[in-house]
Motif scaffolding. Structure first.
Motif, PDB file in Angstrom:
ATOM      1  N   ARG A 287       0.845  -1.205   0.000  1.00 12.18           N
ATOM      2  CA  ARG A 287       0.000   0.000   0.000  1.00 12.18           C
ATOM      3  C   ARG A 287       0.881   1.257   0.000  1.00 12.18           C
ATOM      4  O   ARG A 287       0.629   2.210  -0.737  1.00 12.18           O
ATOM      5  CB  ARG A 287      -0.888  -0.030   1.240  1.00 12.18           C
TER       6      ARG A 287
ATOM      7  N   GLY B 148       2.695   1.589  -3.384  1.00 11.84           N
ATOM      8  CA  GLY B 148       1.771   2.058  -4.410  1.00 11.84           C
ATOM      9  C   GLY B 148       1.558   3.567  -4.338  1.00 11.84           C
ATOM     10  O   GLY B 148       1.527   4.260  -5.360  1.00 11.84           O
ATOM     11  N   ARG B 149       1.449   4.080  -3.098  1.00 15.22           N
ATOM     12  CA  ARG B 149       1.276   5.528  -2.939  1.00 15.22           C
ATOM     13  C   ARG B 149       2.529   6.287  -3.373  1.00 15.22           C
ATOM     14  O   ARG B 149       2.445   7.347  -3.999  1.00 15.22           O
ATOM     15  CB  ARG B 149       0.964   5.849  -1.482  1.00 15.22           C
TER      16      ARG B 149
ATOM     17  N   GLY C 159       4.617   5.381  -5.608  1.00 17.23           N
ATOM     18  CA  GLY C 159       4.635   5.373  -7.069  1.00 17.23           C
ATOM     19  C   GLY C 159       3.781   6.461  -7.671  1.00 17.23           C
ATOM     20  O   GLY C 159       4.039   6.928  -8.792  1.00 17.23           O
ATOM     21  N   ARG C 160       2.754   6.882  -6.938  1.00 15.73           N
ATOM     22  CA  ARG C 160       1.883   7.979  -7.417  1.00 15.73           C
ATOM     23  C   ARG C 160       2.328   9.336  -6.888  1.00 15.73           C
ATOM     24  O   ARG C 160       1.629  10.332  -7.042  1.00 15.73           O
ATOM     25  CB  ARG C 160       0.440   7.713  -6.981  1.00 15.73           C
ATOM     26  N   GLY C 161       3.509   9.368  -6.241  1.00 17.19           N
ATOM     27  CA  GLY C 161       4.027  10.641  -5.728  1.00 17.19           C
ATOM     28  C   GLY C 161       3.440  11.048  -4.395  1.00 17.19           C
ATOM     29  O   GLY C 161       3.567  12.199  -3.981  1.00 17.19           O
ATOM     30  N   ASP C 162       2.796  10.111  -3.713  1.00 19.44           N
ATOM     31  CA  ASP C 162       2.178  10.406  -2.413  1.00 19.44           C
ATOM     32  C   ASP C 162       2.945   9.646  -1.333  1.00 19.44           C
ATOM     33  O   ASP C 162       2.905   8.416  -1.273  1.00 19.44           O
ATOM     34  CB  ASP C 162       0.702   9.965  -2.441  1.00 19.44           C
TER      35      ASP C 162
END
Length: 315
Positions: A68, A71-72, A74-77
């Motif tokens: 989790r 994944g975040r 990877g989205r820049g979060d």
């Protein structure tokens, strides 16, 4: 060059993956629970505690939590702090410039000390000046940062009263006050780095002045100062650039302790307080960003090395 940079980016992927796994796993091994830190350990009922745990995703399995988080990322979060709910990216953006300012000032201190000291030690090899320079370099390498920082505080802040012992001011709005706060932590980090760089400069200059082209310059009647400054030093500084680049990355890690001693509100200060609060997203985010910075600095050093010495081909 493009192929070289592409290879370095590919190498970065497994490095960051292993680093993220290690940081994620080690943080979970530390005793304590973020929910206890946020709500206290006694006066909150189990239902509220479980609701907060679910909100933070701490009720998931460790592999699920890791995927989790990745994944975040990877989205820049980089997530939100479990302590104050602020964005981790915003926290890093606020603290990182302060640490970079401290690291840059420390590197300048190190170069100001190491370059003349190393050159004098090499030119006057096996003399009193050489031995004195090596003793100073050895002290710089051997003395722990926190101990040197405390000594500087006792001497220049509490004893003489010349400089503030702790604190921070913006270099843009209060430049004079900011420089006063910067001197002691920059000296603490910079003198340790100067020890390493001094030894490298001395050995590099010694090697350079023994080369044939230097002997040829002497045979043509060039003065010793001209031989050193125009011929030997230029080549001798090439390996020094590599060491300075690697040491700059080390400064980012060394700042963790120094920032605590001087209450410097940088990345190190943020990490230590986040570890005590079991603030997993902040520690993971900071570690990831510092790791990327370290690799970027190393790559920049490699590129600069090849630019300074055309004989070196980027392989």
């Amino acid at each position: 060059m493009i192929e070289f940079l592409a290879r370095r980016v590919l190498v970065l992927i497994p490095v960051l993956f292993l680093m993220s796994v290690i940081v994620f796993g080690v943080l979970r091994l530390i005793p304590g629970d973020p929910v206890d830190v946020m709500m206290g350990s006694d006066q909150v009922d189990a239902e509220a505690r479980q609701a907060l745990r679910h909100e933070l995703g701490l009720d998931l399995s460790l592999p699920h939590q890791y995927l989790r988080w990745v994944g975040r990322v990877g989205r820049g979060d980089l997530g939100r702090s479990v302590r104050n709910r602020e964005s981790v990216l915003a926290l890093i953006a606020d603290k990182l410039p302060k640490t970079l300012l401290l690291a840059t000032a420390s590197a300048l201190v190190a170069l100001a000390v190491a370059l003349p000291l190393g050159i004098v030690a090499a030119v006057r090899r096996n003399t009193a000046a050489d031995y004195a320079a090596m003793v100073i370099a050895l002290l710089g390498v051997s003395v722990p940062n926190f101990w040197l920082g405390i000594l500087l505080v006792l001497g220049f802040a509490l004893g003489l009263g010349w400089l503030p012992s702790q604190g921070y001011a913006s270099l843009i709005t209060h430049p004079g006050e900011a420089l006063q706060y910067l001197v002691l932590p920059a000296l603490t980090l910079g003198l340790a780095m100067a020890g390493v760089v001094t030894r490298m400069v001395r050995s590099s200059v010694l090697e350079a002045i023994g080369q044939d082209y230097v002997r040829t310059a002497r045979a043509k009647g060039l003065s010793e100062r001209g031989v050193v400054w125009k011929h030997a030093l230029k080549n001798a500084l090439i390996p020094t650039v590599t060491v300075v680049g690697l040491q700059f990355g080390t400064l980012l890690g060394g700042a963790v302790v120094v920032e605590q001693v001087f209450s410097w509100p940088g990345i190190g200060w943020l990490v230590v307080h986040s570890i005590f609060a079991r603030d997993y997203p902040v520690v993971q985010g900071v570690t990831l960003v510092v790791g990327v910075l370290f690799v970027v600095i190393n790559t920049a050093v490699d590129v600069l090395y090849s630019a300074l010495d055309p004989r070196v081909r980027v392989a």
